[in-house]
Design a protein around this motif. Structure first.
Motif, mmCIF file in Angstrom:
data_model
loop_
_atom_site.group_PDB
_atom_site.id
_atom_site.type_symbol
_atom_site.label_atom_id
_atom_site.label_comp_id
_atom_site.label_asym_id
_atom_site.label_seq_id
_atom_site.Cartn_x
_atom_site.Cartn_y
_atom_site.Cartn_z
ATOM 1 N N ASN A 154 4.648 5.928 8.428
ATOM 2 C CA ASN A 154 5.275 5.294 7.348
ATOM 3 C C ASN A 154 6.359 4.522 7.973
ATOM 4 O O ASN A 154 6.630 3.330 7.037
ATOM 5 C CB ASN A 154 5.674 6.370 6.192
ATOM 6 C CG ASN A 154 4.706 7.185 5.673
ATOM 7 O OD1 ASN A 154 3.724 6.827 5.777
ATOM 8 N ND2 ASN A 154 5.127 8.192 4.549
ATOM 9 N N VAL A 157 5.468 0.617 8.806
ATOM 10 C CA VAL A 157 6.461 -1.119 7.241
ATOM 11 C C VAL A 157 7.579 -1.671 8.043
ATOM 12 O O VAL A 157 7.154 -2.777 8.189
ATOM 13 C CB VAL A 157 6.352 -0.154 5.787
ATOM 14 C CG1 VAL A 157 6.542 -2.023 5.271
ATOM 15 C CG2 VAL A 157 5.432 0.721 5.641
ATOM 16 N N LEU A 183 9.472 0.423 0.155
ATOM 17 C CA LEU A 183 7.851 0.719 0.248
ATOM 18 C C LEU A 183 7.702 2.285 0.620
ATOM 19 O O LEU A 183 6.939 3.045 0.910
ATOM 20 C CB LEU A 183 6.564 -0.234 1.006
ATOM 21 C CG LEU A 183 5.187 0.036 1.445
ATOM 22 C CD1 LEU A 183 5.219 0.093 0.082
ATOM 23 C CD2 LEU A 183 4.767 -1.136 1.773
ATOM 24 N N ILE A 187 5.984 5.783 -0.864
ATOM 25 C CA ILE A 187 5.328 6.436 0.136
ATOM 26 C C ILE A 187 5.395 7.659 0.551
ATOM 27 O O ILE A 187 4.602 8.382 0.755
ATOM 28 C CB ILE A 187 3.961 5.249 1.342
ATOM 29 C CG1 ILE A 187 4.010 3.930 1.326
ATOM 30 C CG2 ILE A 187 2.660 6.027 2.208
ATOM 31 C CD1 ILE A 187 3.715 2.885 2.869
ATOM 32 N N ASN A 190 5.456 9.979 -2.464
ATOM 33 C CA ASN A 190 4.069 10.608 -2.348
ATOM 34 C C ASN A 190 3.542 11.881 -1.958
ATOM 35 O O ASN A 190 2.639 12.061 -2.170
ATOM 36 C CB ASN A 190 2.773 9.427 -1.925
ATOM 37 C CG ASN A 190 3.402 8.270 -3.531
ATOM 38 O OD1 ASN A 190 3.683 8.702 -4.775
ATOM 39 N ND2 ASN A 190 2.201 6.977 -3.770
ATOM 40 N N GLN A 191 4.001 11.584 -0.343
ATOM 41 C CA GLN A 191 3.019 12.467 0.498
ATOM 42 C C GLN A 191 3.559 13.966 0.206
ATOM 43 O O GLN A 191 3.892 15.563 1.033
ATOM 44 C CB GLN A 191 3.381 11.943 1.783
ATOM 45 C CG GLN A 191 2.343 10.962 1.822
ATOM 46 C CD GLN A 191 2.772 9.728 3.337
ATOM 47 O OE1 GLN A 191 3.373 10.401 3.875
ATOM 48 N NE2 GLN A 191 2.239 9.066 3.502
ATOM 49 N N LYS A 307 -0.310 -4.002 4.488
ATOM 50 C CA LYS A 307 -0.006 -2.557 4.143
ATOM 51 C C LYS A 307 0.579 -2.360 2.588
ATOM 52 O O LYS A 307 -0.240 -1.020 1.988
ATOM 53 C CB LYS A 307 1.398 -2.795 4.663
ATOM 54 C CG LYS A 307 2.011 -1.992 6.365
ATOM 55 C CD LYS A 307 1.659 -0.481 5.569
ATOM 56 C CE LYS A 307 1.510 -0.008 7.433
ATOM 57 N NZ LYS A 307 0.325 0.832 7.381
ATOM 58 N N TYR A 308 0.359 -3.278 1.887
ATOM 59 C CA TYR A 308 0.849 -3.245 0.267
ATOM 60 C C TYR A 308 -1.047 -2.327 -0.528
ATOM 61 O O TYR A 308 -0.904 -1.668 -1.512
ATOM 62 C CB TYR A 308 0.404 -4.008 -0.246
ATOM 63 C CG TYR A 308 2.949 -4.650 -0.176
ATOM 64 C CD1 TYR A 308 3.331 -3.955 -1.040
ATOM 65 C CD2 TYR A 308 3.289 -4.965 0.774
ATOM 66 C CE1 TYR A 308 3.924 -3.818 -1.152
ATOM 67 C CE2 TYR A 308 4.848 -5.416 0.782
ATOM 68 C CZ TYR A 308 5.560 -4.163 -0.495
ATOM 69 O OH TYR A 308 7.108 -4.385 -0.372
ATOM 70 N N SER A 310 -3.395 -1.670 1.353
ATOM 71 C CA SER A 310 -3.507 -0.164 1.637
ATOM 72 C C SER A 310 -2.871 1.417 0.973
ATOM 73 O O SER A 310 -3.370 2.123 0.230
ATOM 74 C CB SER A 310 -3.642 0.721 2.921
ATOM 75 O OG SER A 310 -3.865 -0.533 3.713
ATOM 76 N N THR A 311 -1.703 0.753 0.270
ATOM 77 C CA THR A 311 -0.772 1.412 0.054
ATOM 78 C C THR A 311 -1.222 1.778 -1.492
ATOM 79 O O THR A 311 -1.763 2.958 -2.453
ATOM 80 C CB THR A 311 -0.028 1.074 -0.448
ATOM 81 O OG1 THR A 311 0.990 0.892 0.899
ATOM 82 C CG2 THR A 311 1.611 2.400 -1.047
ATOM 83 N N THR A 314 -4.443 3.621 -1.557
ATOM 84 C CA THR A 314 -4.125 5.253 -2.375
ATOM 85 C C THR A 314 -3.676 5.382 -3.282
ATOM 86 O O THR A 314 -4.322 6.823 -4.202
ATOM 87 C CB THR A 314 -3.421 4.981 -0.906
ATOM 88 O OG1 THR A 314 -3.492 4.318 0.252
ATOM 89 C CG2 THR A 314 -3.384 6.663 -0.980
ATOM 90 N N VAL A 340 6.645 2.507 -5.513
ATOM 91 C CA VAL A 340 6.088 1.322 -4.464
ATOM 92 C C VAL A 340 5.132 -0.193 -5.733
ATOM 93 O O VAL A 340 5.506 -0.545 -4.879
ATOM 94 C CB VAL A 340 4.188 2.087 -4.381
ATOM 95 C CG1 VAL A 340 3.761 1.323 -3.948
ATOM 96 C CG2 VAL A 340 4.545 2.552 -3.143
#
Lengths: 378, 378
Positions: A154, A157, A183, A187, A190-191, A307-308, A310-311, A314, A340
């Motif tokens: 992450n 970014v 951002l 992320i 989230n993880q 990048k945004y 792809s996020t 997800t 996000v």
């Protein structure tokens, strides 16, 4: 490029006296609406396409496993992906060259190809960096567990933003820097859930070698993306030609990698097609399509939008698996996606934009002889 | 208050023709620098004081426990706190009245007191709401476990902002709304760790009664704070007099509460001083000091600064306990405080400010007779 009031056209190397800000702005305004709406539609399509491909990825990965394991060598996937991309680039080049009008420089002429190859030699740099990155991914798993690797990823970014600032001379406002930090944080939140229970303490190994590997692991792919964006944007070559070179270099470097492992670890690594099935072919096609889409992102949008995108993909995958597969949404996930979305709104909000001209954007100008020039604001 | 171009002075009820925007801005600019720097110093002191008191709280709570339990009735703490605040207000009033210059309206004169009591009858509303809130806290624990209560409490930030918008007519920019959402999210992330392991799923009971209690539980204290701010700011009465009434009402309502429980649950609840020690007296003094500081926040700053201040205090407590007691900093905590600090920077950033006049701020104007008027921009 602009130096002492003289601009050089990136296409034909002709020098122009830099227009006064007012005339730039007039020329800009003239084409602005047309270009903006075209660019917007393109960006929208890029994001939608990227979301679909990224969303498809976990399904294809699942389908590619036999008894929960991969039967094929992961290095071969990278090589085959590059080959697929080269084939796509050639097909697109042939289609484009057939569409050309009379009088246009033929895309497939020997002289065009040689000049383009000379101008785009820079593309070897990101291709090499990507190949190194594919190798690094394996090494990282020796030092960190997969969830730590995911967390560390992450940081890309922020590294990308710093590199964009220094390589592409892009300026970000304070709000935009904060949006990028958000951002990264979003992320990561989230993880948190995917980390094993009880493993929430910040448990990085403190060995110096691990720090160095982390630094390399985060910087190499970021540098690859930013350098790719730089190389794609700085030349006015057709994107189909640029793709051909980029993927060609990629295929060569990956082939050298396979050759290297075959030399050191025995010739059984050389059997590229071993263990592949129809599902893995789909996976390779998906990888290739994502790679091709990246080129378009780098040429016509930027690394950060990628990048945004792809996020968001997800996030949609998470929401879809909650809606259709009955997975429960964790409070981490809900908090993370809120951050996000706020970050995204702030990054692209007009209030956050740096005032003045927009570096990294292409400016279309006409000179006194009515030649069109594409100028990249640096 | 401004209606059809005529303003009414909140102090003397005299009517003035509303000055043109230009003359307001001139009058404003004149006093602006002096007022701003004075207000800034005051706000800084308020935040520092609040941080210290909030940081002291958990230590005093720990010291007040005997064998891990409270020996005293929690309702009595609220009443004794209000009494301590009344005593403080009286002492401050006496000190202030001695400092008065000749010619000033005497603070302790019968007529001043009666007029102030009449003007500040509104303060009974927040006092009643606070008393209800103290009772609600106990009820909530029947429906939710403590960590869920803590999570739900975070929603107050947003409810306060909505109430400020409608009661105080404060305008927030989009960035500021997002900053408040980020504050809420940041605090929640901090607390994720304190939830029992495995309890990260969004496990709210779905009974209708629980939803209603949540709504009340979140709205009542928010309404109390915002109404308190409104009542404190809308009258030009000395803050020492306003405190006297606010805390007086508070003591009365809490006493009525004790009387009520004594009637329904038996007279043993009436023994207010039972089970108190020197430590609990310190706790009560700390509570009282926090309450007094709140009044100053509401009069000279606002509810949102108070919320940020409390959050920063909690963060410093966490950092201090990591530094001195060797507690490990969790990744949740680090992610959470990053979000809180970004939120704080964005909320108070000049770029986020709503353009135009600043509602909720006090404007100092002079009329043609050179009388000074304090006007609250609504």
């Amino acid at each position: 490029m602009q130096r002492n009031g003289v601009m050089e056209c990136t296409a034909c190397r002709s020098r122009l006296v830099a227009p006064s800000p007012r005339s730039v702005s007039r020329a800009y305004d003239k084409h602005h609406n047309k270009i903006t709406s075209k660019f917007r539609a393109l960006k929208f399509l890029l994001v939608v396409g990227d979301c679909m491909l990224v969303g498809l990825q976990p399904i294809l990965v699942f389908m590619s496993k036999v008894d929960g394991k991969f039967q094929f060598s992961p290095i071969s996937v990278n090589f085959l992906t590059e080959v697929a991309k080269v084939i796509f680039a050639i097909v697109m080049l042939i289609i484009q060259s057939r569409k050309q009008k009379v009088g246009e420089k033929p895309l497939l002429a020997r002289s065009t190809l040689i000049q383009a190859a000379r101008n785009n030699v820079l593309l070897a740099v990101p291709a090499l960096l990507y190949a190194i990155n594919n190798y690094l991914k394996f090494i990282m798993q020796l030092y960190f567990n997969p969830s730590t690797v995911k967390m560390l990823s992450n940081l890309k970014v922020l590294v990308i933003a710093v590199l964009l600032k220094f390589i592409m001379r892009r300026r970000f406002s304070v709000i935009q820097w904060e949006a990028l930090a958000l951002l990264l944080i979003g992320i990561s939140i989230n993880q948190l859930r995917t980390a094993p229970a009880g493993d929430t303490a910040f448990g990085l190994p403190i060995t110096a070698i691990a720090y160095i590997y982390t630094l390399i692991f985060v910087t190499v792919p970021s540098l690859a993306s930013v350098y790719n964006e730089y190389a794609m944007k700085s030349q006015d070559t057709s994107i189909y030609l640029q793709n051909l070179f980029l993927y060609g270099y990629g295929a060569i470097f990956n082939f050298l990698g396979i050759l290297g492992t075959a030399l050191f670890q025995g010739p059984e690594n050389f059997n590229i097609l071993q263990g592949h099935s129809r599902a893995t072919m789909f996976l390779i096609c998906n990888n290739a399509a994502q790679g091709i889409l990246s080129s378009f992102f780098f040429k016509y949008a930027d690394t950060i939008l990628k990048k945004y995108s792809s996020t968001v993909a997800t996030i949609f995958t998470g929401l879809a698996s909650a809606a259709f597969l009955g997975h429960t949404l964790t409070i981490n996930f809900l908090l993370g996606i809120s951050v996000v979305f706020i970050s995204m709104h702030q990054f692209f909000s007009p209030i956050a934009k740096v005032k003045g001209d927009k570096p990294g954007e292409l400016l279309e100008l006409q000179d006194t002889q009515n030649h069109r020039h594409l100028i990249l604001l640096l």
